[in-house]
Design an enzyme around this catalytic site. Structure first.
Site, mmCIF file in Angstrom:
data_model
loop_
_atom_site.group_PDB
_atom_site.id
_atom_site.type_symbol
_atom_site.label_atom_id
_atom_site.label_comp_id
_atom_site.label_asym_id
_atom_site.label_seq_id
_atom_site.Cartn_x
_atom_site.Cartn_y
_atom_site.Cartn_z
ATOM 1 N N ASP A 258 9.899 18.706 69.330
ATOM 2 C CA ASP A 258 11.352 18.685 69.265
ATOM 3 C C ASP A 258 11.730 19.117 67.850
ATOM 4 O O ASP A 258 10.919 19.067 66.922
ATOM 5 C CB ASP A 258 11.919 17.305 69.615
ATOM 6 C CG ASP A 258 13.394 17.407 70.019
ATOM 7 O OD1 ASP A 258 14.005 18.470 69.784
ATOM 8 O OD2 ASP A 258 13.942 16.418 70.554
HETATM 9 C C1 BGC Z 1 17.104 17.985 71.034
HETATM 10 C C2 BGC Z 1 16.403 18.813 72.087
HETATM 11 C C3 BGC Z 1 16.854 20.248 71.979
HETATM 12 C C4 BGC Z 1 16.557 20.749 70.587
HETATM 13 C C5 BGC Z 1 16.959 22.189 70.364
HETATM 14 C C6 BGC Z 1 16.956 18.578 69.655
HETATM 15 O O1 BGC Z 1 17.755 17.939 68.740
HETATM 16 O O2 BGC Z 1 16.603 16.674 71.052
HETATM 17 O O3 BGC Z 1 16.652 18.294 73.355
HETATM 18 O O4 BGC Z 1 16.255 21.022 72.958
HETATM 19 O O5 BGC Z 1 17.260 19.954 69.642
HETATM 20 O O6 BGC Z 1 18.311 22.325 70.245
#
Ligand code: BGC
Length: 756
Positions: A258
């Site tokens: 993530d």
């Molecule tokens: C979120 C993810 C997301 C990623 C990209 C993160 O902060 O938890 O779910 O896909 O950002 O934007």
């Protein structure tokens, strides 16, 4: 490190000038790995930064990320975009599909699959290679701010629907990212919260959804979550990523982290993370240093590089995809309208619906400003949102115009006011609009002009913040007053009142559900919201949605409810981030959260304890009735087969969601849930009098509980009961069977027979 910065600058320049379109093939991979320099490898497994590519010289604004191209090998850069219900782009309109929570309420793999195919198509149109979804964390607590993106409190419903969604997206040649692995169940202090749970809960609940998802699909990527799991960041946990995910569950794809750059880079790669996103040059440098000081092995870097190449080779960017930037919004709006009505749940209906009254009075600001979806990574810049007022007018129902002007003006003013004059506690998206305090005399004055009153209650939530019990789970005093006053005015004139719940997750219903004559839970249904609700209200669609989570009497009734930041308002205007002075302090539910309930999440707790709830898991009404007959179960080898006949005994055509729950003997365990969902399905549209037999196949290994001491799955010897019906409290039919001997299974899924 000068050499590295020159390399990164060159790679970025290649990307900006002309994305490599040359392409490479799978058979080239070993040779490419051999020829890549160590600097190239270190750059390749780290994303460029938290941004999308440049199109026509301008950065595409939205969220996700891109990887470095390796032009000299014909390896293009790839794009990963949010999110689970639509592409999150600020300058381009894309379709906002129904939220995951509604898809789950459909209990229908086909709903998940078809939404997935449409998302795959829009990805191709927008130049996306990997869609950052589905979100499939378990609803451990009803207040998690991202529950609307996720499916259910149950791992079987979550995992199997996620698989259908993944198969839909990937049927278009676009990748997915099953996220967030694992036990990422709160937004408060989400980057650093430690989820503390026992192995049984980890295996039976929190990783089970992923295990099942991997049984029926092959997501190109899995996203490792932000949180700690029992003291180790998931992104740095070899046990979680290499052992459980790859070895036990057989995951073959790529693990992407993530979007954070602040973990220990060599530990991440060593644990099994393959691509570090959003990515920063520091991480690339760190890789090079770690190789030198021995904290990272070349073999781990090569594994990650190989996984990257295996991903990129499949991507649209490597296969000549030409983005059009023009998704088929019209086609997808139709799909969205139709699929959304499949997951709406009729909670109460005392002779109200289906109805096509000539005139309707709509109360509640959300009747005019319906919420299509939530905030943050799940937010979508859709072309429009159909309000309930518009939806009913489209269906030929005249909506009281005086109320409409009043509420629309209020909604408009309030939304602008909140966005400009107040700190808005959202990651991108809309704030919650407080209810308008309507006077009793105004309600009474509007009553004679309408045949029915419909009140909409709205709740929005999103990434980065959990919902607050007092102000968001509870129905607020203006809302209760509105419900009571409208009911009083309309009931004394012999007219009906319905409530539509336009919500991101459960709200308290027990104290007020007696007042209205009907309650329809519409969730966050996507951009066609009002049309989909109107289709259900008027009977164009007979509701067949069933709750994918429990609606408790009181929030606090759930075991573990107190082990969640349920009334936490952070120091920084409700964001997830804990104030620096408090960071690092061992604060309960902020620094760490104890999952004291173990496996007793949602209905597993309420059913086992026999504790009263407002609406149980699986609950939902229809405009027709169904009868179940001929339940049959048998064990053949390592498979359980079960079937039941469902007959439409009412006078309208309808679909019935069917769950298969199993009650297992205790075996070596001190406790087990009184029943657990093992499979589910939905009938086709049954005409009055028509029957359909629904059949299920479940590997016997999936009837097992996890023995943590012996690290194995154990299926106990003895008598089992199979319950058929979606509602966990009410079996419509049952049958029993016996396992004459106990069966123990290793952690690896490899021993499981194929079920489809
Ligand atoms: C979120 C993810 C997301 C990623 C990209 C993160 O902060 O938890 O779910 O896909 O950002 O934007």
């Amino acid at each position: 490190m000068k050499k590295l910065s020159i390399l990164l600058a060159c790679l970025t320049a290649t990307l900006a000038s002309a994305p490599a379109q040359t392409g490479f093939s799978a058979k080239d991979i070993p040779a490419i790995v051999k020829k890549m320099t160590v600097e190239e490898k270190a750059a390749f497994v780290v994303g460029i930064k938290f941004e999308l590519p440049q199109y026509e010289g301008k950065y595409l604004r939205g969220t996700g990320g891109v990887t470095y191209p390796m032009e000299r090998f014909g390896v293009p850069s790839i794009v990963m975009m949010d999110g689970p219900v639509g592409l999150r782009l600020y300058d381009y309109e894309t379709t906002c599909f129904p939220s995951g929570i509604l898809t789950a309420a459909s209990w229908d793999r086909d709903v998940a699959y078809t939404i997935g195919t449409a998302l795959g198509e829009e990805s191709l149109d927008m130049g996306n290679d990997v869609l950052l979804g589905p979100g499939m964390n378990i609803h451990r607590n009803p207040l998690n701010g991202r529950n609307f993106e996720y499916f259910s409190e149950d791992p079987v419903l979550s995992g199997l629907l996620a698989a259908a969604y993944i198969n839909g997206v990937q049927s278009k040649g676009v990748g997915t990212s099953a996220k967030h692995f694992a036990a990422n169940n709160q937004e408060t202090n989400r980057l650093d919260n430690d989820s503390r749970l026992d192995t049984r809960a980890l295996r039976e609940i929190y990783t089970k959804a992923f295990e099942l998802c991997l049984r029926e699909s092959e997501p190109w990527t899995v996203m490792a979550s932000y949180n700690y799991l029992n003291g180790t960041y998931t992104q740095e946990s070899r046990d979680l990523l290499s052992k459980i995910l790859r070895k036990d569950f057989g995951f073959k794809g790529l693990v992407v982290t993530d979007w954070t750059g602040k973990r220990n880079t060599p530990k991440q790669l060593n644990a099994g993370s393959d691509l570090l996103m959003g990515g920063s040059p520091d991480q690339t440098e760190h890789i090079l240093q770690s190789l030198k000081d021995g904290s990272l092995k070349m073999s781990d870097l090569d594994r990650a590089v190989t996984k990257m190449l295996e991903l990129v080779v499949k991507c649209p960017s490597n296969n000549g995809n030409v983005r059009t930037l023009k998704p088929d919004l019209e086609k997808h709006a139709k799909l969205c309208r139709e699929r959304a009505s499949e997951g709406m749940v009729l909670l109460k209906n005392d002779g109200v619906f289906p109805a096509k009254p000539a005139r309707a009075a709509l109360y509640g600001v959300y009747s005019y400003a319906m919420i299509q979806g939530g905030n943050g990574a799940g937010w979508v810049n859709s072309p429009y949102v159909v309000s309930l007022a518009e939806g009913l007018e489209n269906a030929g129902i005249k909506v009281d115009s005086k109320l409409r002007s009043l509420y629309e003006a209020y909604a408009d003013f309030k939304m602008k006011d909140l966005k400009t004059n107040h700190v808005v506690n959202v990651h991108v998206g809309d704030p919650q609009i407080p209810e308008l305090d309507l006077s009793e005399s105004l309600i009474e004055a509007s009553e004679p002009d309408s045949d029915i009153a419909i009140i909409t209650i709205g709740r929005i939530s999103g990434e980065g913040r959990d919902r607050i019990h007092n102000s968001e789970f509870l129905i607020q005093k203006e809302e209760i007053k509105l419900i009571k006053d409208v009911c009083e005015a309309y009931h004394s004139a012999g007219k009906k009142v319905a409530v539509v719940l336009n919500i991101c997750g459960p709200v308290e219903t027990a104290s007020w559900k007696k007042y209205p004559d009907a309650i329809l839970c519409a969730w966050l249904p996507g951009e066609e919201a009002g049309n989909s609700v109107a289709d259900v209200i008027t009977g164009k669609v007979n509701p067949s949605g069933r709750l994918p989570m429990t609606f408790p009497m009181n929030y606090i009734d759930a075991k573990g409810a107190e082990n969640f930041p349920y009334n936490f308002v952070s120091d920084r205007a409700n964001e997830s981030v804990v104030h620096p002075e408090r960071r690092g302090l061992p604060l309960k539910d902020l620094a760490y959260t104890d999952y004291i309930e173990g496996i007793y999440v949602g209905y597993r707790y309420f059913c086992t304890e026999g504790k009263a709830v407002s609406y149980p898991f699986g609950y939902g009404l229809s405009y027709t009735s169904f009868e179940y007959s001929e339940p049959v179960v048998s064990i053949v080898g390592d498979k359980l087969t079960a079937s039941v006949k469902v007959t439409n005994t009412g006078s309208l055509a309808g679909k019935e969601a069917v769950g298969l729950y199993i009650k297992a003997p205790l075996g070596s365990f001190k406790d087990k849930p009184s029943r657990e969902l093992k499979e589910f399905g939905k009938t086709g549209l049954l005409q009055p009098g028509e029957s359909q037999t629904i059949s299920f196949t479940v590997p016997v290994r999936q009837l097992a509980s996890f023995n943590s001491e012996k690290s194995r799955w154990e299926t106990a010897k003895g008598g089992y009961t199979a319950y058929f019906g979606a509602n966990c409290e009410k079996a419509e039919a049952e049958a029993s069977f016996t396992l004459t001997s106990a069966r123990n299974y290793p952690v690896s899924r490899a021993c499981e027979p194929a079920v489809r």
